[in-house]
Enzyme design. Structure first.
Site, mmCIF file in Angstrom:
data_model
loop_
_atom_site.group_PDB
_atom_site.id
_atom_site.type_symbol
_atom_site.label_atom_id
_atom_site.label_comp_id
_atom_site.label_asym_id
_atom_site.label_seq_id
_atom_site.Cartn_x
_atom_site.Cartn_y
_atom_site.Cartn_z
ATOM 1 N N GLY B 34 19.009 31.547 2.943
ATOM 2 C CA GLY B 34 20.359 31.010 2.760
ATOM 3 C C GLY B 34 21.472 31.943 3.164
ATOM 4 N N CYS B 243 16.866 -2.201 6.196
ATOM 5 C CA CYS B 243 17.046 -2.068 7.647
ATOM 6 C C CYS B 243 16.846 -3.429 8.305
ATOM 7 C CB CYS B 243 16.046 -1.059 8.207
ATOM 8 S SG CYS B 243 15.962 -1.024 10.006
ATOM 9 N N CYS B 246 13.443 -3.053 10.655
ATOM 10 C CA CYS B 246 12.089 -2.787 10.153
ATOM 11 C C CYS B 246 11.957 -3.108 8.669
ATOM 12 C CB CYS B 246 11.682 -1.341 10.433
ATOM 13 S SG CYS B 246 12.390 -0.141 9.313
ATOM 14 N N CYS B 268 17.957 1.689 10.570
ATOM 15 C CA CYS B 268 17.501 3.060 10.363
ATOM 16 C C CYS B 268 18.180 4.008 11.351
ATOM 17 C CB CYS B 268 15.997 3.176 10.619
ATOM 18 S SG CYS B 268 14.953 2.422 9.398
ATOM 19 N N CYS B 274 11.819 3.983 12.578
ATOM 20 C CA CYS B 274 12.042 2.539 12.655
ATOM 21 C C CYS B 274 11.064 1.915 13.661
ATOM 22 C CB CYS B 274 13.488 2.268 13.066
ATOM 23 S SG CYS B 274 14.042 0.600 12.734
#
Lengths: 199, 299
Positions: B34, B243, B246, B268, B274
């Site tokens: 980080g 979605c 899909c 998506c 997808c």
């Protein structure tokens, strides 16, 4: 300084791809502390250091990274090798070193003199490379921390146990501290400063 | 490439000394999860903002055995993704793919794939502004000191002001996280939907900011916590509808405007996810019925 200009050992077969593969192995070792990794394409190494040590130095050291060599390993052969293949300065001042190379019989006292970074720039710290006899993943020292799923076991058979005291003390300095790379033959394992030794 | 006398690039474009410099920065970044490691970012043959940081990280990491996937806002088909894939195919002869499972290196702009990543993969993020405190404190010397002192109160004040103004934490992307209990980090402008995926991810995550000259990292299996309050816990976006192509209800959806009459669809953002679901037979409300498919109409 009176070095021979031609090194006794050839470096990497393919400096570009072998250095990339070696870096990936070191990155894997640093990301998954205390796991033993093998370097696939080791360079021809000079006598006195193992092929993994040579690979790490050739892959990562250059004119920007002063390297400190412990007296036991600091042969003229090695100096010539590093000058020729890596072009890195070899320094006598441990506090200036980006990489410090120790052998299995080296005095660990120098660890205290190496750069550990500052609170604002903890990355300005040395990486210690210790050329060992062998590495073992048998239950020995157990580590936890980033990169380790549960715990990881790792040991350096025959190495002075004082090293673990130094590793512990270094870990307590986080986010400052040294990062360790242990090599043996063509294998290596790493302990970043985040790895905590448990019982 | 047939003419061997023609000038050619070094493998993966960058010269070897630059790669070593980036590689050393990456190792320190992994060792200090980080923390933003400064690096000598190079000019790349594309403008800042096109992923020069991510490209330099990828170029320093990638080898001839790797298979590269590049996504831009989740999609494999957008300009940025296509041009970066072509770049590495040209300068490194790197095999590229759109399949998340096949890739060993995935460079991403602002999404994490929906498919769970494995230990054998590396995720490289393109980062515009690496400093999470930058919009709160413009001076680099100050933010550096704040990280050194672990002084992150200002970030909590910012999130608190969100709550007092909007009744909830209104930050929806580049949502700050704390890595391994120490450094507060900007996850790049990924939607906060993706934040939970960063926590304990099996894959190594590397971040490159080219213009700002910073590299940072999250090692595998590292705790990544989204900042929040006990009475306003972190939560991710949800959608009312699945979605349209899909039918999934658990992926990040993009809103697509269909006409000027207010028509819209949600689909998506992860194009491979997808497409894979559709290939498996999943259908959404706006999917074409295969039985009714007709010849393509000429424009």
């Amino acid at each position: 300084m009176n070095y021979s200009t031609s090194p006794s050992a050839l470096g990497f077969d393919n400096p570009v791809f072998d250095a990339t593969a070696t870096f990936r192995t070191v990155l894997e070792a640093m990301s998954r502390p205390a796991t033993i990794q093998s370097i696939r394409h080791v360079p021809d190494a000079p006598s006195g250091i193992g092929p993994a040590t040579a690979a790490v130095l050739l892959a990562l050291a250059d004119m920007d990274t002063p390297v400190w060599l412990a007296p036991e390993v600091a042969s003229d052969t090695l100096r010539t090798y590093l000058h020729f293949h890596a072009g890195c300065p070899v320094t006598d001042a441990p506090e200036a070193a980006v990489f410090a190379l120790l052998g299995r019989e080296s005095d660990l006292g120098v660890i205290d003199k190496l750069a550990i970074g500052s609170a604002e720039y903890p990355d300005r710290s040395a990486t210690v490379i210790i050329d060992c006899e062998s590495l073992s993943s048998d239950p020995g020292q157990n580590f936890t921390g980033p990169g380790i799923k549960d715990t990881a076991s790792f040991d350096i058979p025959g190495f002075p146990p004082a090293i673990w005291y130094l590793v512990d003390r270094n870990q307590a300095l986080f986010p400052l501290g040294l990062d360790w790379i242990f090599t043996a033959g063509s294998q290596l394992a790493a302990l970043p400063r985040t790895s905590k030794r448990g019982s | 490439m047939s003419n061997s006398a023609a000038p050619s690039y070094n493998f993966a474009y960058l010269d070897e000394q630059t790669k070593r410099m980036i590689r050393r920065a990456l190792l320190k970044a992994v060792a200090i999860p980080g923390y933003q490691v400064p690096f000598a970012s190079r000019e790349m043959p594309m403008p800042y903002g096109w992923g020069t940081g991510g490209i330099q990280v990828t170029a320093a990491v990638i080898g001839p055995d790797d298979c590269l996937k590049v996504i831009d806002q989740g999609s494999d088909d957008t300009t940025n993704a296509v041009s970066i894939r072509k770049f590495f195919a040209k300068v490194g002869d790197i095999e590229t793919t759109e399949e998340t499972e096949r890739a060993t290196v995935i460079q991403t702009r602002h999404r994490i794939p929906e498919t769970e990543l494995t230990e054998d993969q590396i995720l490289v993020y393109q980062v515009p502004i690496p400093e999470p405190l930058r919009f709160l404190e413009p001076k680099e010397t100050e933010t550096r000191k704040m990280h050194a002192l672990e002084e992150y109160g200002l970030m909590h004040v910012k999130l608190y002001e969100d709550i007092s103004q909007h009744g909830e934490i209104a930050t929806t992307y580049a949502y700050p996280v704390k890595v391994d209990g120490r450094y507060v980090m900007d996850p790049s402008p990924t939607p906060k939907f993706d934040n939970p995926k960063m926590n304990n991810m099996a894959a190594l995550q590397l971040f490159g900011a080219g213009r700002e000259k910073r590299i940072y990292a999250i090692p595998p299996y590292t705790e990544v916590v989204s900042l929040d309050f006990d009475d306003h816990p972190f939560s991710i976006q949800k959608w009312d509808e699945p979605c349209a192509l899909c039918g999934t209800r658990d992926s990040f959806l993009d809103e697509v405007i269909l006409d000027d009459q207010g028509g819209r669809m949600f689909v998506c953002s992860d194009s491979h996810h997808c497409a894979k679901r559709q290939a498996e037979g999943h259908r959404g409300a706006l999917s074409a019925d295969p039985a009714l498919e007709t010849e393509e109409v000429a424009p």
